[in-house]
Design a protein around this motif. Sequence first.
Motif, PDB file in Angstrom:
ATOM      1  N   GLY A  48       3.727   8.532 -10.563  1.00 23.70           N
ATOM      2  CA  GLY A  48       3.294   8.199 -11.921  1.00 23.70           C
ATOM      3  C   GLY A  48       2.240   9.166 -12.427  1.00 23.70           C
ATOM      4  N   GLY A  49       1.311   9.542 -11.548  1.00 27.38           N
ATOM      5  CA  GLY A  49       0.285  10.506 -11.935  1.00 27.38           C
ATOM      6  C   GLY A  49       0.872  11.848 -12.333  1.00 27.38           C
ATOM      7  N   LYS A  50       1.882  12.295 -11.590  1.00 25.95           N
ATOM      8  CA  LYS A  50       2.550  13.553 -11.941  1.00 25.95           C
ATOM      9  C   LYS A  50       3.213  13.444 -13.310  1.00 25.95           C
ATOM     10  N   LYS A  51       3.907  12.326 -13.575  1.00 26.22           N
ATOM     11  CA  LYS A  51       4.605  12.165 -14.854  1.00 26.22           C
ATOM     12  C   LYS A  51       3.629  12.111 -16.028  1.00 26.22           C
ATOM     13  N   VAL A  52       2.464  11.554 -15.791  1.00 16.86           N
ATOM     14  CA  VAL A  52       1.470  11.443 -16.860  1.00 16.86           C
ATOM     15  C   VAL A  52       0.765  12.775 -17.100  1.00 16.86           C
ATOM     16  N   ALA A  53       0.481  13.517 -16.041  1.00 18.81           N
ATOM     17  CA  ALA A  53      -0.392  14.686 -16.153  1.00 18.81           C
ATOM     18  C   ALA A  53       0.322  16.023 -16.298  1.00 18.81           C
ATOM     19  N   GLN A  54       1.560  16.136 -15.822  1.00 16.65           N
ATOM     20  CA  GLN A  54       2.190  17.447 -15.794  1.00 16.65           C
ATOM     21  C   GLN A  54       3.148  17.664 -16.963  1.00 16.65           C
ATOM     22  N   TYR A 112       3.922   5.343  -5.917  1.00 22.66           N
ATOM     23  CA  TYR A 112       3.957   5.243  -7.372  1.00 22.66           C
ATOM     24  C   TYR A 112       2.707   5.834  -8.023  1.00 22.66           C
ATOM     25  N   ALA A 113       1.572   5.788  -7.362  1.00 20.13           N
ATOM     26  CA  ALA A 113       0.384   6.439  -7.911  1.00 20.13           C
ATOM     27  C   ALA A 113       0.602   7.945  -7.980  1.00 20.13           C
ATOM     28  N   TYR A 114       1.212   8.493  -6.940  1.00 25.43           N
ATOM     29  CA  TYR A 114       1.502   9.931  -6.928  1.00 25.43           C
ATOM     30  C   TYR A 114       2.550  10.289  -7.985  1.00 25.43           C
ATOM     31  N   ALA A 136       0.829  -1.209   0.000  1.00 21.04           N
ATOM     32  CA  ALA A 136       0.000   0.000   0.000  1.00 21.04           C
ATOM     33  C   ALA A 136       0.863   1.258   0.000  1.00 21.04           C
ATOM     34  N   VAL A 137       1.910   1.264   0.812  1.00 19.39           N
ATOM     35  CA  VAL A 137       2.810   2.432   0.850  1.00 19.39           C
ATOM     36  C   VAL A 137       3.494   2.613  -0.506  1.00 19.39           C
ATOM     37  N   LEU A 138       3.982   1.512  -1.069  1.00 17.57           N
ATOM     38  CA  LEU A 138       4.641   1.581  -2.368  1.00 17.57           C
ATOM     39  C   LEU A 138       3.655   2.020  -3.450  1.00 17.57           C
ATOM     40  N   ALA A 139       2.440   1.486  -3.410  1.00 20.92           N
ATOM     41  CA  ALA A 139       1.425   1.858  -4.407  1.00 20.92           C
ATOM     42  C   ALA A 139       1.064   3.339  -4.297  1.00 20.92           C
ATOM     43  N   LEU A 146      -1.405  -0.191  -9.369  1.00 18.75           N
ATOM     44  CA  LEU A 146      -2.644  -0.980  -9.437  1.00 18.75           C
ATOM     45  C   LEU A 146      -2.360  -2.471  -9.304  1.00 18.75           C
ATOM     46  N   GLY A 147      -1.269  -2.908  -9.910  1.00 20.26           N
ATOM     47  CA  GLY A 147      -0.903  -4.316  -9.864  1.00 20.26           C
ATOM     48  C   GLY A 147      -0.518  -4.792  -8.477  1.00 20.26           C
ATOM     49  N   LEU A 148      -0.027  -3.899  -7.649  1.00 15.13           N
ATOM     50  CA  LEU A 148       0.304  -4.265  -6.271  1.00 15.13           C
ATOM     51  C   LEU A 148      -0.941  -4.487  -5.427  1.00 15.13           C
ATOM     52  N   ILE A 149      -2.009  -3.769  -5.742  1.00 14.51           N
ATOM     53  CA  ILE A 149      -3.193  -3.753  -4.891  1.00 14.51           C
ATOM     54  C   ILE A 149      -4.324  -4.644  -5.403  1.00 14.51           C
ATOM     55  N   LEU A 150      -4.663  -4.514  -6.671  1.00 10.94           N
ATOM     56  CA  LEU A 150      -5.865  -5.183  -7.172  1.00 10.94           C
ATOM     57  C   LEU A 150      -5.815  -6.711  -7.170  1.00 10.94           C
TER      58      LEU A 150
END
Length: 121
Positions: A20-26, A16-18, A10-13, A58-62
């Motif tokens: 990765g989201g920055k790299k995709v959106a900014q 990486y969500a944060y 969960a901590v790692l996810a 997502l792969g770590l959690i789902l």
Amino acid sequence: MELAYRIVAAVLALFYAYAGGKKVAQSREQLQPMMGWVDRVPMPLVRTIGTLELLGALGLILPPLTGIAPWLAVAAATGLALIQVGGIALHLSRGEARLIGLNIALLATAAATVWLGTVWR
């Protein structure tokens, strides 16, 4: 061991969500202060790395949460570890050895997640 996996994953996810989201959106200009390496890497590659980080999160959690293909969690953690190997190589090639501390910590955490993911099953 399952609880340990869930906490570490969960901590790692979240990280990486944060990231990765920055790299995709900014834009490159928005990323530059936090990620100086984006000045020499093509933006499509930055976006690809961000997408891979989001998919890894997502792969770590789902899979463990749904019980569907739980081996994907180990594959996701392995992929995230490989991203950090690439990050370390990039920093070293730029003469930024002082900046690899976070990469090493994330690599170690991803490796621990791989190990925990193989133990809790």
